[in-house]
Design a protein around this motif. Structure first.
Motif, PDB file in Angstrom:
ATOM      1  N   ARG A  92       0.832  -1.209   0.000  1.00 13.72           N
ATOM      2  CA  ARG A  92       0.000   0.000   0.000  1.00 13.72           C
ATOM      3  C   ARG A  92       0.865   1.258   0.000  1.00 13.72           C
ATOM      4  NH1 ARG A  92      -1.418   3.000   4.032  1.00 13.72           N
ATOM      5  NH2 ARG A  92      -0.880   1.434   5.601  1.00 13.72           N
ATOM      6  N   LEU A  93       1.917   1.267   0.843  1.00 16.29           N
ATOM      7  CA  LEU A  93       2.808   2.426   0.905  1.00 16.29           C
ATOM      8  C   LEU A  93       3.488   2.676  -0.435  1.00 16.29           C
ATOM      9  CD1 LEU A  93       4.602   2.087   4.364  1.00 16.29           C
ATOM     10  CD2 LEU A  93       3.220   4.025   3.575  1.00 16.29           C
ATOM     11  N   ALA A  94       3.958   1.593  -1.064  1.00 25.44           N
ATOM     12  CA  ALA A  94       4.651   1.730  -2.349  1.00 25.44           C
ATOM     13  C   ALA A  94       3.718   2.295  -3.415  1.00 25.44           C
ATOM     14  CB  ALA A  94       5.206   0.378  -2.793  1.00 25.44           C
ATOM     15  N   MET A  95       2.494   1.781  -3.468  1.00 25.10           N
ATOM     16  CA  MET A  95       1.549   2.242  -4.491  1.00 25.10           C
ATOM     17  C   MET A  95       1.132   3.690  -4.221  1.00 25.10           C
ATOM     18  SD  MET A  95       1.726  -0.508  -6.169  1.00 25.10           S
ATOM     19  CE  MET A  95       0.545  -0.504  -7.512  1.00 25.10           C
ATOM     20  N   GLU A  96       0.953   4.025  -2.930  1.00 25.61           N
ATOM     21  CA  GLU A  96       0.583   5.402  -2.574  1.00 25.61           C
ATOM     22  C   GLU A  96       1.689   6.389  -2.969  1.00 25.61           C
ATOM     23  OE1 GLU A  96      -0.250   5.338   1.578  1.00 25.61           O
ATOM     24  OE2 GLU A  96      -2.309   4.588   1.334  1.00 25.61           O
ATOM     25  N   ARG A  97       2.936   5.931  -2.906  1.00 25.96           N
ATOM     26  CA  ARG A  97       4.064   6.817  -3.206  1.00 25.96           C
ATOM     27  C   ARG A  97       4.393   6.876  -4.694  1.00 25.96           C
ATOM     28  NH1 ARG A  97       8.244   6.196   1.953  1.00 25.96           N
ATOM     29  NH2 ARG A  97       6.625   6.367   3.562  1.00 25.96           N
ATOM     30  N   GLY A  98       3.640   6.139  -5.480  1.00 23.08           N
ATOM     31  CA  GLY A  98       3.799   6.283  -6.926  1.00 23.08           C
ATOM     32  C   GLY A  98       4.374   5.096  -7.666  1.00 23.08           C
ATOM     33  N   ALA A  99       4.565   3.952  -6.982  1.00 21.90           N
ATOM     34  CA  ALA A  99       5.046   2.762  -7.681  1.00 21.90           C
ATOM     35  C   ALA A  99       3.971   2.262  -8.639  1.00 21.90           C
ATOM     36  CB  ALA A  99       5.415   1.663  -6.685  1.00 21.90           C
ATOM     37  N   ALA A 100       4.407   1.706  -9.763  1.00 24.23           N
ATOM     38  CA  ALA A 100       3.456   1.151 -10.736  1.00 24.23           C
ATOM     39  C   ALA A 100       3.128  -0.295 -10.416  1.00 24.23           C
ATOM     40  CB  ALA A 100       4.037   1.252 -12.146  1.00 24.23           C
ATOM     41  N   ALA A 101       4.041  -0.968  -9.701  1.00 23.71           N
ATOM     42  CA  ALA A 101       3.831  -2.376  -9.367  1.00 23.71           C
ATOM     43  C   ALA A 101       4.737  -2.761  -8.205  1.00 23.71           C
ATOM     44  CB  ALA A 101       4.107  -3.267 -10.578  1.00 23.71           C
ATOM     45  N   PHE A 102       4.372  -3.859  -7.542  1.00 25.57           N
ATOM     46  CA  PHE A 102       5.127  -4.383  -6.405  1.00 25.57           C
ATOM     47  C   PHE A 102       5.273  -5.884  -6.639  1.00 25.57           C
ATOM     48  CE2 PHE A 102       6.171  -5.815  -2.242  1.00 25.57           C
ATOM     49  CZ  PHE A 102       6.560  -4.720  -1.478  1.00 25.57           C
ATOM     50  N   VAL A 103       6.509  -6.366  -6.715  1.00 28.34           N
ATOM     51  CA  VAL A 103       6.747  -7.773  -7.050  1.00 28.34           C
ATOM     52  C   VAL A 103       7.650  -8.412  -6.002  1.00 28.34           C
ATOM     53  CG1 VAL A 103       7.633  -9.376  -8.785  1.00 28.34           C
ATOM     54  CG2 VAL A 103       6.528  -7.258  -9.518  1.00 28.34           C
ATOM     55  N   SER A 104       7.267  -9.602  -5.564  1.00 26.45           N
ATOM     56  CA  SER A 104       8.097 -10.351  -4.616  1.00 26.45           C
ATOM     57  C   SER A 104       9.289 -10.959  -5.342  1.00 26.45           C
ATOM     58  CB  SER A 104       7.272 -11.467  -3.972  1.00 26.45           C
ATOM     59  OG  SER A 104       8.126 -12.364  -3.282  1.00 26.45           O
ATOM     60  N   LYS A 105      10.464 -10.903  -4.689  1.00 27.51           N
ATOM     61  CA  LYS A 105      11.657 -11.530  -5.269  1.00 27.51           C
ATOM     62  C   LYS A 105      11.528 -13.051  -5.311  1.00 27.51           C
ATOM     63  CE  LYS A 105      15.264  -8.156  -4.211  1.00 27.51           C
ATOM     64  NZ  LYS A 105      16.541  -7.946  -3.513  1.00 27.51           N
ATOM     65  N   ALA A 106      10.585 -13.580  -4.550  1.00 25.77           N
ATOM     66  CA  ALA A 106      10.400 -15.031  -4.537  1.00 25.77           C
ATOM     67  C   ALA A 106       9.604 -15.522  -5.743  1.00 25.77           C
ATOM     68  CB  ALA A 106       9.672 -15.438  -3.256  1.00 25.77           C
ATOM     69  N   GLU A 107       9.016 -14.594  -6.487  1.00 22.05           N
ATOM     70  CA  GLU A 107       8.221 -14.979  -7.656  1.00 22.05           C
ATOM     71  C   GLU A 107       9.128 -15.540  -8.753  1.00 22.05           C
ATOM     72  OE1 GLU A 107       5.075 -15.046  -8.037  1.00 22.05           O
ATOM     73  OE2 GLU A 107       4.246 -13.751  -6.485  1.00 22.05           O
ATOM     74  N   PRO A 108       8.594 -16.442  -9.597  1.00 23.51           N
ATOM     75  CA  PRO A 108       9.390 -16.939 -10.723  1.00 23.51           C
ATOM     76  C   PRO A 108       9.686 -15.832 -11.720  1.00 23.51           C
ATOM     77  CG  PRO A 108       7.116 -17.683 -10.893  1.00 23.51           C
ATOM     78  CD  PRO A 108       7.249 -17.046  -9.546  1.00 23.51           C
ATOM     79  N   ALA A 109      10.708 -16.061 -12.517  1.00 25.17           N
ATOM     80  CA  ALA A 109      11.110 -15.069 -13.521  1.00 25.17           C
ATOM     81  C   ALA A 109       9.947 -14.673 -14.414  1.00 25.17           C
ATOM     82  CB  ALA A 109      12.258 -15.622 -14.356  1.00 25.17           C
ATOM     83  N   ALA A 110       9.093 -15.640 -14.725  1.00 24.57           N
ATOM     84  CA  ALA A 110       7.970 -15.362 -15.629  1.00 24.57           C
ATOM     85  C   ALA A 110       7.050 -14.286 -15.070  1.00 24.57           C
ATOM     86  CB  ALA A 110       7.172 -16.637 -15.880  1.00 24.57           C
ATOM     87  N   ARG A 111       6.898 -14.249 -13.736  1.00 26.75           N
ATOM     88  CA  ARG A 111       6.015 -13.259 -13.132  1.00 26.75           C
ATOM     89  C   ARG A 111       6.574 -11.848 -13.337  1.00 26.75           C
ATOM     90  NH1 ARG A 111       2.980 -11.955  -8.438  1.00 26.75           N
ATOM     91  NH2 ARG A 111       2.491  -9.772  -8.752  1.00 26.75           N
ATOM     92  N   ILE A 112       7.892 -11.710 -13.096  1.00 24.70           N
ATOM     93  CA  ILE A 112       8.509 -10.402 -13.266  1.00 24.70           C
ATOM     94  C   ILE A 112       8.410  -9.956 -14.723  1.00 24.70           C
ATOM     95  CG2 ILE A 112      10.666  -9.100 -13.076  1.00 24.70           C
ATOM     96  CD1 ILE A 112      11.424 -10.892 -10.719  1.00 24.70           C
ATOM     97  N   LEU A 113       8.678 -10.880 -15.654  1.00 26.03           N
ATOM     98  CA  LEU A 113       8.571 -10.551 -17.085  1.00 26.03           C
ATOM     99  C   LEU A 113       7.130 -10.193 -17.449  1.00 26.03           C
ATOM    100  CD1 LEU A 113      10.874 -13.260 -18.713  1.00 26.03           C
ATOM    101  CD2 LEU A 113      11.261 -10.784 -18.664  1.00 26.03           C
ATOM    102  N   ALA A 114       6.167 -10.905 -16.843  1.00 32.48           N
ATOM    103  CA  ALA A 114       4.758 -10.630 -17.137  1.00 32.48           C
ATOM    104  C   ALA A 114       4.362  -9.232 -16.689  1.00 32.48           C
ATOM    105  CB  ALA A 114       3.860 -11.674 -16.455  1.00 32.48           C
ATOM    106  N   VAL A 115       4.790  -8.853 -15.479  1.00 35.70           N
ATOM    107  CA  VAL A 115       4.473  -7.520 -14.957  1.00 35.70           C
ATOM    108  C   VAL A 115       5.095  -6.448 -15.849  1.00 35.70           C
ATOM    109  CG1 VAL A 115       4.883  -5.924 -13.048  1.00 35.70           C
ATOM    110  CG2 VAL A 115       4.124  -8.252 -12.578  1.00 35.70           C
TER     111      VAL A 115
END
Length: 204
Positions: A92-115
């Motif tokens: 919530r803090l990241a999105m409120e401050r202007g981030a376009a997305a928030f991704v966990s480092k534990a996610e597979p590479a495909a998730r980061i590429l998808a975002v």
């Protein structure tokens, strides 16, 4: 679509190196710059990055504190926060401050590429950075139309060279699409990709 110019800010050199390889395999003609801190990032020689991948845990200023600085320096850049710890409060803090997305480092590479793919195409994301409509355990891998064409030809047994001829692409570009398809399907070989694609109904 936004130009493929990405600034990667993370204080772990091994993570930066690994993510850079993933991005280069999944995005054709990509230009990547790296920085170990926000201070270093703001001094980068890269002109107008389209995307800034920003680690939340940095020495000195952290990622949450740095979102405003990044957006002030590059108003057109989209900021994607990367974090090994995901909590509703941090998202919530990241999105409120202007981030376009928030991704966990534990996610597979495909998730980061998808975002990143969704952001580059200007498509909406859910509040947690997940591509809209892609939630849930049964979500289909997100492939671009070109990657879907490459997957179809892969499943027909065509080599990268032949796929390139069929689609009028360089062999190097085809190789990048193939790596992105493997990452999206979370497989390590073309035969596994064919099996996974047929199981999920992605090809006939």
């Amino acid at each position: 679509m936004l130009p493929p110019r990405i600034l990667l800010v993370d204080d772990h050199a091994l993570f930066r190196s690994g993510l850079r390889m993933v991005l280069a395999a999944g995005i054709a003609d990509l230009e990547v710059a790296e920085a170990a801190s926000l201070e270093e990032a703001l001094r980068t020689s890269m002109q107008e990055p389209a995307l800034v991948l920003l680690d939340i845990q940095l020495h000195g200023l952290n990622g949450l504190e740095g979102i405003a600085l990044v957006r002030r320096k590059w108003p057109q850049a989209l900021v994607v926060i990367l974090s090994s710890e995901v909590s509703p409060q941090k998202v919530r803090l990241a999105m409120e401050r202007g981030a376009a997305a928030f991704v966990s480092k534990a996610e597979p590479a495909a998730r980061i590429l998808a975002v990143i793919g969704q952001l580059r195409q200007g498509l909406p994301l859910a509040a947690d950075g997940l591509p809209a409509g892609e939630g849930g355990a049964d979500a289909q891998p997100l492939l671009t139309p070109r990657q879907s064409e490459v997957l179809d030809l892969m499943c027909q047994g065509l080599s990268n060279k032949l796929i390139g001829r069929r689609l009028n692409l360089s062999e190097n570009t085809v190789r990048g699409h193939v790596q992105a398809v493997l990452a999206a399907l979370q497989v390590s070989s073309r035969s596994e990709a064919g099996f996974a694609a047929r199981q999920r109904g992605l090809v006939a």
